[in-house]
Design an enzyme around this catalytic site. Sequence first.
Site, PDB file in Angstrom:
ATOM      1  NE  ARG A   1      -2.561   0.734   3.568  1.00 30.60           N
ATOM      2  CZ  ARG A   1      -1.863   1.339   4.524  1.00 30.60           C
ATOM      3  NH1 ARG A   1      -1.380   2.555   4.335  1.00 30.60           N
ATOM      4  NH2 ARG A   1      -1.620   0.735   5.670  1.00 30.60           N
TER       5      ARG A   1
ATOM      6  CE1 TYR B   1     -13.940  10.953 -17.871  1.00 35.37           C
ATOM      7  CE2 TYR B   1     -12.998  11.316 -15.699  1.00 35.37           C
ATOM      8  CZ  TYR B   1     -13.712  10.530 -16.585  1.00 35.37           C
ATOM      9  OH  TYR B   1     -14.196   9.314 -16.170  1.00 35.37           O
TER      10      TYR B   1
ATOM     11  CG  ASP C   1      -6.346  14.851 -17.366  1.00 35.75           C
ATOM     12  OD1 ASP C   1      -5.598  14.182 -18.095  1.00 35.75           O
ATOM     13  OD2 ASP C   1      -7.432  14.432 -16.921  1.00 35.75           O
TER      14      ASP C   1
ATOM     15  CE  LYS D   1      -9.632   7.079 -20.232  1.00 37.83           C
ATOM     16  NZ  LYS D   1     -10.189   6.413 -19.102  1.00 37.83           N
TER      17      LYS D   1
HETATM   18  C1  LIG Z   1      -9.032  13.051 -19.606  1.00 36.77           C
HETATM   19  C2  LIG Z   1      -9.333  12.041 -18.527  1.00 36.77           C
HETATM   20  N1  LIG Z   1      -8.813  12.218 -17.315  1.00 36.77           N
HETATM   21  C3  LIG Z   1      -9.044  11.343 -16.309  1.00 36.77           C
HETATM   22  C4  LIG Z   1      -9.856  10.244 -16.489  1.00 36.77           C
HETATM   23  C5  LIG Z   1     -10.118   9.303 -15.342  1.00 36.77           C
HETATM   24  O1  LIG Z   1      -9.356   8.140 -15.490  1.00 36.77           O
HETATM   25  P1  LIG Z   1      -9.755   6.700 -14.918  1.00 36.77           P
HETATM   26  O2  LIG Z   1     -10.975   6.237 -15.638  1.00 36.77           O
HETATM   27  O3  LIG Z   1      -8.524   5.885 -15.170  1.00 36.77           O
HETATM   28  O4  LIG Z   1     -10.024   6.861 -13.464  1.00 36.77           O
HETATM   29  C6  LIG Z   1     -10.415  10.008 -17.754  1.00 36.77           C
HETATM   30  C7  LIG Z   1     -11.274   8.827 -17.982  1.00 36.77           C
HETATM   31  O5  LIG Z   1     -11.939   8.691 -18.985  1.00 36.77           O
HETATM   32  C8  LIG Z   1     -10.151  10.943 -18.807  1.00 36.77           C
HETATM   33  O6  LIG Z   1     -10.683  10.795 -20.030  1.00 36.77           O
END
Ligand SMILES: Cc1ncc(COP(=O)(O)O)c(C=O)c1O
Length: 383
Positions: free
Chosen positions: A51, A105, A177, A202
């Site tokens: 952890r 997002y 992000d 992704k």
């Molecule tokens: C641009 C973006 N940031 C963050 C996330 C969140 O990621 P996760 O689904 O791995 O928690 C996503 C998920 O689709 C995303 O498209």
Amino acid sequence: MPDAYRHIETKLIHAGEPSPRIDGAVSMPIFQTAMFESAGETSYHEIRYLRLNNTPNHVALHAKLAALENAEAALVTASGMAAISTALLTLLASGDHLLAQNCLYGGTHDLVTKDLGAYGITHDFFDASQPETWESKLRPTTKLLYVETIANPLLDVPDLEAVVKFAKAHGLVTLIDNTFASPVNFRPAELGFDLSLHSGTKYLNGHSDLVAGALIGRADLIQRVTHRLNHLGGTLDPHACFLLHRGLKTLALRVHYQNQSALTIAEFLQGHSSVRKVNYPGLASHPQHHIASDLLDGFGGMLSFEVEGGVEAAKRFMQKTRLPVIAPSLGGVETLLTRPAETSHSGLTPEERERVGIADGLIRVSVGVEHTDDLIEDFQQAL
Ligand SMILES: Cc1ncc(COP(=O)(O)O)c(C=O)c1O
């Protein structure tokens, strides 16, 4: 890091790999153990326990990810949302104010609007395309500025240089992000961002078979976020670490191909009489094309578009395609189609979606690694 690791393609293969190799293993072995024999560690965060994010699988990934963005340090997390929530709950405390880009997002938008208030954290959204309006959003308690390199799902690219300059002038921490761009197309630390984050689900992994997250940036901030994650418990398990590590090795090959394929598909769609609008930062018609051209090494594998005929026509197009999978998420080897209004951005009210320009008929494409001609032929027959 050896001087020989100059290009990202080389770093993806060699940076962070254990030296000497563990028992000669060419690929990183999986350390499927919750704890390690004590070696005289003195602080809680040094104890070798799964952890606490410090197994050999974590250590190797952290070094590789930091190298990819030319940053000081990195941390992997159990999901992209674990990276986002842990970072925000580390960098902000009760009474603090967050300034976030207005088109985010959907999961991040929900976290900011629905959850952070319970921790006494307030927020405002700002229009990234209008730097002259940012100052009016500042409060004495503003601590953090949050943006996306290429925003989901309209593919807006903020003036990232102006964002860093503004944040520095006002003593704000910057969090970006970088999921849509990937480290191949953009490395936020090079421009002066404090922390970047990814949904490792992704492009970083690229094979649609795990959920993971990553934070990359200043070592002091990564240490603070790591200690918070150690308490919150959003650790990536060793098998997922292994898969992410393996997926990363082909990141540059995939993203270079996806950059080219998405541009060709965007140009095809733009020239088609049944297509109303195409959003892709690589097109000269994109409102921030000049910023994307200046700052990014590629325009990415994501695009979105509207067909003539609205939501019903969009549904018909999606049903008629044969190659793409109709599924949420992005960044994998399979081409995916989704309607953000019913998936990633369904948490926004129709009014909120309208305000940021997400039409109900908007179709988002995550371009995979199939042959570009096959995808275009399929889109052509579906249109
Ligand atoms: C641009 C973006 N940031 C963050 C996330 C969140 O990621 P996760 O689904 O791995 O928690 C996503 C998920 O689709 C995303 O498209």
